[in-house]
Scaffold this active site. Structure first.
Site, PDB file in Angstrom:
ATOM      1  N   SER A   1      50.131 -23.625  34.301  1.00  0.00           N
ATOM      2  CA  SER A   1      50.472 -24.941  34.826  1.00  0.00           C
ATOM      3  C   SER A   1      51.923 -25.259  34.523  1.00  0.00           C
ATOM      4  O   SER A   1      52.499 -24.748  33.549  1.00  0.00           O
ATOM      5  CB  SER A   1      49.579 -26.009  34.188  1.00  0.00           C
ATOM      6  OG  SER A   1      50.035 -27.310  34.511  1.00  0.00           O
TER       7      SER A   1
ATOM      8  N   TYR B   1      45.966 -29.818  26.030  1.00  0.00           N
ATOM      9  CA  TYR B   1      45.935 -29.031  27.264  1.00  0.00           C
ATOM     10  C   TYR B   1      47.276 -28.344  27.534  1.00  0.00           C
ATOM     11  O   TYR B   1      47.327 -27.127  27.743  1.00  0.00           O
ATOM     12  CB  TYR B   1      45.556 -29.919  28.445  1.00  0.00           C
ATOM     13  CG  TYR B   1      45.507 -29.168  29.763  1.00  0.00           C
ATOM     14  CD1 TYR B   1      44.444 -28.319  30.045  1.00  0.00           C
ATOM     15  CD2 TYR B   1      46.530 -29.289  30.702  1.00  0.00           C
ATOM     16  CE1 TYR B   1      44.391 -27.614  31.247  1.00  0.00           C
ATOM     17  CE2 TYR B   1      46.492 -28.596  31.901  1.00  0.00           C
ATOM     18  CZ  TYR B   1      45.426 -27.760  32.164  1.00  0.00           C
ATOM     19  OH  TYR B   1      45.383 -27.058  33.328  1.00  0.00           O
TER      20      TYR B   1
END
Length: 245
Positions: free
Chosen positions: A146, A168
């Site tokens: 990401s 995350y």
């Protein structure tokens, strides 16, 4: 079965029963590949395989919990018995921590849970599948990363990556660093390993708040899964090209 499978490219996509993972499986299945649908939930896995087959794809279910060594070992055995090798591994399975994620107040169990799936799960599955990948003439590994894992983007003024993330985002940074090390170790082989940034995609991971569709998010992983033999390795990509670490 092995004689038939030898004519097809064999891919395993983890977390393939929904969202971006499903679209990766569908996109590669549409290319005529044999697609292993890796998923924990039995009914969702069966439904996904049926949906892919109805669309004309050669899909097969692979019971797989990336956090469980026994499940991963059984998945290796299943792929070996079905195809004798693995051409492409897409490590797509991942979990989010939810909010708030400020590092000063985050629950350590949340950090452990995310690390177990987003980092250790990738190591566990990759290492277990590597013997099958080494039997392929054109092995590829794609890890779902990401933009939030990019330290450069995280520290660039004016870049909005969605706020503070103490769990995350760091797991994706860890995954990026891990991929660099895999690329270094595998540099003497024909394995190409890269990370994909799908963009801000509307999935249940973010409460469907994203601005792109899962099909759009799957495009970069599909591109990296189909790289030529002289393609890059050990890099992070989105649809626009290389993303800085």
């Amino acid at each position: 079965m092995l004689a038939f499978m030898s004519e097809k490219t064999i891919v395993l996509v983890t977390g393939a029963n929904k969202g971006i993972g499903y679209e990766i499986a569908a996109g590669l299945g549409a290319r005529g590949w044999s697609v292993g649908v890796g998923a924990r939930d039995e009914q969702r896995r069966k439904d996904t395989v049926a949906k892919l087959r109805a669309a004309g794809a050669d899909a097969f279910g692979v019971p797989l919990d990336v956090t469980d060594a026994g499940s991963v070992a059984a998945a290796v055995q299943l792929v070996e018995e079905r195809a004798g090798r693995l051409d492409v591994l897409v490590n797509n399975a991942g979990v989010a921590g939810g909010r708030p994620e400020e590092p000063t107040t985050i629950d350590l169990e949340t950090v452990r849970r995310l690390l177990e799936t987003n980092v250790l799960g990738v190591i566990r599955v990759t290492n277990a599948m590597l013997p099958l990948l080494h039997r392929s003439a054109h092995p590829r590994i794609v890890n779902q990363s990401s933009h939030v894992g990019s330290l450069t983007l995280q520290t660039t003024p004016g870049v909005d990556l969605g706020g503070i993330s103490g769990a995350y985002a760091p797991t994706k940074t860890y995954l990026n660093a891990l991929t660099v090390q895999y690329a270094k170790e595998l540099s003497g082989t024909n394995v190409l390993i890269n990370n994909a940034c799908p963009g801000y995609v509307a999935t249940d991971l973010n409460g469907f708040s994203g601005t792109q569709t899962p099909e759009q998010g799957a495009a970069i992983a599909i591109r990296l899964a189909t790289l030529p033999d002289d393609g890059p390795t050990g890099r992070l990509f989105d649809d626009s090209g290389v993303v800085p670490w």
